[in-house]
Write an enzyme that holds these catalytic residues in place. Structure first.
Site, short mmCIF file in Angstrom:
data_model
loop_
_atom_site.label_atom_id
_atom_site.label_comp_id
_atom_site.label_asym_id
_atom_site.label_seq_id
_atom_site.Cartn_x
_atom_site.Cartn_y
_atom_site.Cartn_z
N SER A 215 -33.15 -91.55 24.38
CA SER A 215 -32.08 -91.53 23.39
C SER A 215 -31.54 -92.94 23.15
O SER A 215 -32.30 -93.84 22.81
CB SER A 215 -30.99 -90.56 23.86
OG SER A 215 -30.07 -90.27 22.83
N ASP B 297 -35.47 -81.53 18.03
CA ASP B 297 -34.40 -82.43 18.45
C ASP B 297 -33.38 -82.53 17.31
O ASP B 297 -33.68 -83.03 16.23
CB ASP B 297 -34.98 -83.81 18.75
CG ASP B 297 -33.98 -84.75 19.41
OD1 ASP B 297 -32.76 -84.57 19.19
OD2 ASP B 297 -34.41 -85.67 20.12
N HIS C 20 -33.29 -82.09 22.57
CA HIS C 20 -33.08 -83.53 22.73
C HIS C 20 -33.32 -84.04 24.16
O HIS C 20 -33.65 -85.20 24.35
CB HIS C 20 -31.65 -83.89 22.30
CG HIS C 20 -31.34 -85.35 22.38
ND1 HIS C 20 -32.05 -86.30 21.67
CD2 HIS C 20 -30.41 -86.05 23.08
CE1 HIS C 20 -31.56 -87.50 21.93
NE2 HIS C 20 -30.58 -87.38 22.79
#
Length: 340
Positions: free
Chosen positions: A192, A279, A316
């Site tokens: 991320s 995601d 995610h």
């Protein structure tokens, strides 16, 4: 039959309340962009979310509480006034030997022949976040050392967050590992927001002709402006005239860029990108776009893009659940046990 005067009054009062509520909502809706524009620090906090510490009440000095009984908590000082916290989880094969050992033993194992994964986490939470801990366990079971840090301003690390500071912390801990790991490979894994830190670091290392063994990007974005524009929180403002001026320019003015799309064009080490199709935080198309940028640049380096089908539900931060992950890493990095 006509409504009574009382019912008409009640209806009128209800309509007035609805109108007032609607006006308040509209006022707040239109005030927020101006507040963010006038106070760029607010937008910076929303990018980092370092003040969101989940899970709460976790004692970062005791990774054993999270089921990491072969992990050592330690602290480093990348700058004179900054101390950052980190965890070192040894390969699971060393679990029994690790019991009761101290920092000298853990440092010495870095040169024991097992490769090292240096993990850079995303925004919010700490190095003790549940999905992060589960990934450490998976990687440890495969035969890797895992070293994870909290950047300045996160967890029990001192200081305030910034892109420059996060990158400084990351480079410092990489150099610290490099001095202690002998000929062992170091692989850098970013997730991320941590993919932005990872590409910043690896670009600098490659430009000095000292690249890591490989770079792994989990759920990456192209750059922070495109990610902010694609984030679900921006949906209600995305089509507002002046969106970039109100919301994106303050991020840039705060020195937050994380230019993954530029960085990857200067990276010479093998690159693996992992991204789930479902995601919702960093849309899949940004990871695919980053891969396309890499493959279109002139380079002979090893590059792979691994998508995870939306039906798997990895979203995610749950790619660690994939039963294929061990084989993916083995094919890309080699067998970590054979390094020993």
């Amino acid at each position: 039959m006509f409504p009574s005067k009382c019912s008409l009054k009640r209806r009128s009062r209800l309509l007035n309340r609805i109108k007032k509520a609607a006006l308040w909502i509209l006022a707040v809706y239109f005030c927020i962009p101006f507040v963010i524009k006038l106070c760029p620090a607010i937008q910076a906090k929303l990018v980092f979310l370092n003040f969101v510490r989940v899970p709460y009440f976790i004692d970062l000095k005791s990774p054993q509480d999270q089921g990491l009984n072969h992990t050592w908590n330690f602290y480093l000082q990348p700058e004179e006034t900054i101390t950052i916290g980190a965890w070192h989880t040894v390969p699971a094969i060393l679990w029994k030997e690790a019991q009761g050992k101290g920092h000298l033993w853990y440092e010495e194992t870095l040169a024991s022949g097992f490769p090292i994964i240096l993990y850079f986490h995303g925004n919010a939470g700490t190095r003790g976040g549940d999905h992060r801990v589960q990934l450490y366990k998976v990687l440890s079971s495969l035969g890797y050392h895992v070293v994870a840090l909290d950047y300045r301003g996160w967890g029990d690390s001192e200081g305030a967050p910034s892109e420059r500071g996060m990158t400084t912390d990351a480079i410092y801990i990489y150099s610290w590992l490099r001095e202690r790991c002998g000929k062992n490979s170091i692989y850098i894994w970013g997730h991320s927001l941590g993919t932005g830190v990872a590409t910043n670091v690896v670009r600098q290392l490659c430009e000095k002709d000292t690249p890591p063994g490989a770079l792994i990007l989990e759920s990456p974005f192209t750059n922070i402006r495109e990610e902010a524009k694609s984030h679900p929180f921006s949906l209600i403002y995305r089509y507002l005239p002046g969106f970039d001026w109100f919301f994106l320019d303050p991020i840039t003015e705060s020195g937050i860029i994380f230019p993954n799309d530029e960085n990857v064009q200067h990276i010479t080490c093998p690159l693996l990108i992992l991204h789930a199709e479902d995601d919702a935080v960093i849309p899949f198309h940004l990871g695919r776009k980053l891969y396309d940028i890499v493959t279109s640049s002139r380079s002979s380096r090893k590059v792979r893009f691994i998508p995870f089908h939306k039906d798997l539900g990895y979203r995610h931060k749950y790619i660690y659940k994939s039963p294929e992950l061990s084989q993916i890493l083995r094919e890309f990095l080699g067998d970590p046990i054979s390094h020993h």
